[in-house]
Design a protein around this motif. Structure first.
Motif, PDB file in Angstrom:
ATOM      1  N   TYR A  29     -26.195 -43.630   5.371  1.00 23.15           N
ATOM      2  CA  TYR A  29     -24.811 -43.913   5.479  1.00 23.15           C
ATOM      3  C   TYR A  29     -24.015 -43.419   4.096  1.00 23.15           C
ATOM      4  N   GLN A  30     -22.967 -43.039   4.066  1.00 26.66           N
ATOM      5  CA  GLN A  30     -21.856 -43.280   3.152  1.00 26.66           C
ATOM      6  C   GLN A  30     -20.817 -44.163   3.219  1.00 26.66           C
ATOM      7  N   ILE A  31     -20.292 -44.489   2.138  1.00 21.72           N
ATOM      8  CA  ILE A  31     -19.117 -45.644   2.194  1.00 21.72           C
ATOM      9  C   ILE A  31     -17.870 -44.831   2.064  1.00 21.72           C
ATOM     10  N   ILE A  32     -17.155 -44.344   2.985  1.00 21.46           N
ATOM     11  CA  ILE A  32     -15.644 -43.780   2.637  1.00 21.46           C
ATOM     12  C   ILE A  32     -14.681 -44.602   3.335  1.00 21.46           C
ATOM     13  N   LYS A  49     -20.105 -42.497 -16.914  1.00 26.62           N
ATOM     14  CA  LYS A  49     -21.688 -41.796 -16.945  1.00 26.62           C
ATOM     15  C   LYS A  49     -21.607 -40.367 -16.144  1.00 26.62           C
ATOM     16  N   ARG A  50     -20.351 -39.960 -15.612  1.00 31.69           N
ATOM     17  CA  ARG A  50     -20.501 -38.740 -15.001  1.00 31.69           C
ATOM     18  C   ARG A  50     -20.760 -37.525 -15.633  1.00 31.69           C
ATOM     19  N   GLY A  77     -24.732 -36.688  -6.821  1.00 29.67           N
ATOM     20  CA  GLY A  77     -23.618 -37.342  -6.509  1.00 29.67           C
ATOM     21  C   GLY A  77     -23.404 -38.575  -7.222  1.00 29.67           C
ATOM     22  N   THR A  78     -22.305 -39.062  -7.270  1.00 35.40           N
ATOM     23  CA  THR A  78     -22.097 -40.434  -7.535  1.00 35.40           C
ATOM     24  C   THR A  78     -20.744 -40.923  -6.743  1.00 35.40           C
ATOM     25  N   GLY A  79     -20.670 -42.143  -7.219  1.00 35.00           N
ATOM     26  CA  GLY A  79     -19.694 -43.256  -6.054  1.00 35.00           C
ATOM     27  C   GLY A  79     -18.317 -43.382  -6.817  1.00 35.00           C
ATOM     28  N   GLY A  80     -17.553 -43.314  -5.563  1.00 36.37           N
ATOM     29  CA  GLY A  80     -16.104 -43.272  -6.164  1.00 36.37           C
ATOM     30  C   GLY A  80     -15.627 -44.873  -6.673  1.00 36.37           C
ATOM     31  N   ASP A  86     -21.626 -39.724  -3.543  1.00 35.68           N
ATOM     32  CA  ASP A  86     -22.373 -40.387  -2.602  1.00 35.68           C
ATOM     33  C   ASP A  86     -21.396 -41.462  -1.873  1.00 35.68           C
ATOM     34  N   ASP A  87     -20.989 -42.158  -2.283  1.00 40.56           N
ATOM     35  CA  ASP A  87     -20.030 -43.000  -1.542  1.00 40.56           C
ATOM     36  C   ASP A  87     -18.663 -43.313  -2.190  1.00 40.56           C
ATOM     37  N   PRO A  88     -17.750 -42.274  -1.708  1.00 42.01           N
ATOM     38  CA  PRO A  88     -16.637 -41.851  -2.337  1.00 42.01           C
ATOM     39  C   PRO A  88     -15.710 -43.100  -2.258  1.00 42.01           C
ATOM     40  N   ARG A  89     -15.703 -44.044  -1.369  1.00 45.31           N
ATOM     41  CA  ARG A  89     -14.844 -45.050  -1.286  1.00 45.31           C
ATOM     42  C   ARG A  89     -13.377 -44.577  -1.202  1.00 45.31           C
ATOM     43  N   PHE A  90     -12.577 -44.949  -2.135  1.00 46.94           N
ATOM     44  CA  PHE A  90     -11.066 -44.628  -1.987  1.00 46.94           C
ATOM     45  C   PHE A  90     -10.519 -43.614  -2.867  1.00 46.94           C
ATOM     46  N   GLU A  91     -11.970 -43.072  -3.780  1.00 50.27           N
ATOM     47  CA  GLU A  91     -11.453 -42.016  -4.515  1.00 50.27           C
ATOM     48  C   GLU A  91     -11.536 -40.598  -4.310  1.00 50.27           C
TER      49      GLU A  91
END
Length: 487
Positions: free
Chosen positions: A460-463, A384-385, A375-378, A404-409
């Motif tokens: 945790y995850q950052i969503i 790098k993906r 996984g990778t972050g948003g 991993d941390d999708p954030r706003f993507e």
């Protein structure tokens, strides 16, 4: 501390409405302002502290350090850079605590947490009281202290150092991120030893180019200073060509380590299993053989760097190697979950190099027996993906692509970027990480290996902008329990 005395350490461009005042605290966060606080307005990526000047005034700030004129009635101290000013002010306010302890800084793309933990654990075994500032936690002795960033803001960082000194800490071991260096958070921190792990593709969303990324890391070594009377040491990876740049940037003595290239400290005769690694360490014609609970060639590098740091501060190779054989890997770094009959690991790998090194650690395991969750972050480095997907499919027979941390993507945007680099079609895209972990765990068998990469120790995850609890170990244990009940 008197306000006028405190600001003597910064280069001011102009002061307005100066008055006699006593400063009782420093902060860059308006929410922390209370009567007696000196508020330093820093312009960040999402929030500009200058916009909170009136709030700081209303909450009792005695003055504001700013990069522009403000509509307030309290003193304003104008400077060219509030970030730099805060570092200088914090050092003065807390009476330069880093000068009173032995300071060890470790930078690089991968391996910082493992190496800082090894150094801390060895020093603790040798009877030293330690403090650690890292990705996983801030600790004073055995006590965990909450922290907001990998490399804390300079005011928070100097406060940690002050607290550590007050509590008798002798050695501080710190992960130093490229962000922290670029943003000046460690300006004024007096490191005695600086160690370098490696430099690979990461954080280009922030630094834009690999050259900028390398330059940011090099600041740690440049800041070691030029006074030859100070016995400062840079411990550099001879197998990473960027070390040549860092050696030119530093005025400190250099100690090198490596496996492939000639180095002051070298590892030879490396043999690995899924439970342990055996190798010979050679330094100044002395050789010791040791067997450790760390797996993977990348961990040999981490152990070499930790040993180089400890040699540079006066410990013998025998003392160090004896202590190293007694310690365990850091949480979330190729950490085997305690589930009898199954080989399930969690790892923090979230860069191309981290993924490759993680999978290369699985010696003598057929590719088709490896299930790899990646996984990778948003809203972060997208370049790098595809490389991550390519490497995952090179070494693993089955790949579960997630976030991993999708954030706003969106999930699909993240997973499709990884999928675009896949070299085989034995993969599935499951954007919801909790669902993906359950799926990967459902594929576990006694004769295969499942690796959950990307989060490591994190629970945790950052969503969006919220931290959502996610305990992957608990999810895996529950899924294995269900599998066992169906037998």
């Amino acid at each position: 501390m008197n306000l006028a005395e405190l600001i003597e350490v910064i280069q001011t461009q102009k002061t307005e409405r100066m008055v006699e005042a006593v400063v009782t605290s420093l902060t860059t966060d308006s929410r922390d302002v209370k009567p007696g606080t000196l508020f330093v307005a820093i312009k960040g990526y999402t929030v500009d502290g200058h916009d909170y000047a009136k709030q700081a005034e209303a909450q009792g700030a005695v003055a504001i350090v700013s990069e522009r004129l403000l509509d307030v009635t309290i003193p304003v101290i104008l400077v060219r850079s509030t970030t730099r000013a805060m570092a200088e002010l914090a050092g003065k306010f807390y009476d330069y605590p880093s000068e009173k302890m032995r300071m060890i800084g470790i930078t690089g793309t991968n391996g910082k947490t493992t190496t800082t933990t090894i150094v801390r654990d060895v020093l603790a075994q040798l009877g030293r009281k330690t403090g650690i500032i890292g990705t996983v936690e801030v600790k004073i002795g055995d006590r965990v202290v909450p922290s907001r960033n990998t490399t804390p803001q300079s005011s928070e960082l100097q406060a940690f150092f002050h607290q550590m000194h007050q509590e008798g800490v002798e050695d501080v071991i710190m992960e130093v991120s490229s962000h922290g260096l670029e943003l000046g958070r460690v300006t004024g921190t007096d490191f005695d030893v600086a160690g370098f792990t490696n430099l690979t593709h990461d954080h280009l969303d922030f630094h834009k180019t690999f050259e900028n990324y390398a330059r940011a890391k090099g600041l740690l070594f440049a800041q070691l200073g030029q006074r030859l009377s100070d016995k400062k040491v840079a411990v550099l990876n001879a197998d990473d060509e960027i070390s040549h740049l860092f050696e030119m940037m530093t005025g400190a003595r250099v100690l090198t380590y490596g496996i492939e290239q000639p180095a002051d400290l070298q590892a030879k005769n490396i043999t690995q299993t899924l439970q342990e690694t055996t190798f010979t360490m050679v330094y100044q014609e002395q050789a010791v053989e040791l067997t450790v609970q760390f797996i993977g060639r990348f961990n040999v590098y981490n152990l070499l760097l930790a040993t180089g740091i400890l040699l540079s501060i006066g410990y013998s190779l025998t003392e160090i190697s004896n202590a190293i054989t007694q310690i365990q890997p850091a949480k979330g770094r190729m950490q085997r979950l305690p589930i009898d009959g199954y080989n399930i690991y969690v790892d923090y790998a979230h860069t191309p190099d981290g993924i490759e090194q993680c999978l290369k650690a699985l010696v003598d395991v057929p590719k088709e027996n490896i299930i790899f969750l990646i996984g990778t972050g948003g809203n972060r480095d997208v370049t790098k993906r595809p490389m991550m997907g390519q490497l995952a499919s090179t070494y693993a027979g089955t790949v579960v692509i997630t976030t991993d941390d999708p954030r706003f993507e969106s999930y699909e945007s993240i997973t499709s970027g990884i999928a675009s680099g896949m070299l085989h079609d034995q993969f599935v895209e499951i954007g919801d990480r909790e669902e993906a972990v359950r799926y990967a765990a459902s594929l576990a068998r006694p004769d295969n290996i499942v690796i959950l990469a990307g989060k490591g120790h994190e629970k945790y995850q950052i969503i969006g902008d919220e931290k959502t609890p996610l305990d992957e170990e608990a999810l895996v244990k529950e899924m294995i329990r269900q599998l066992e009940e169906k037998k």
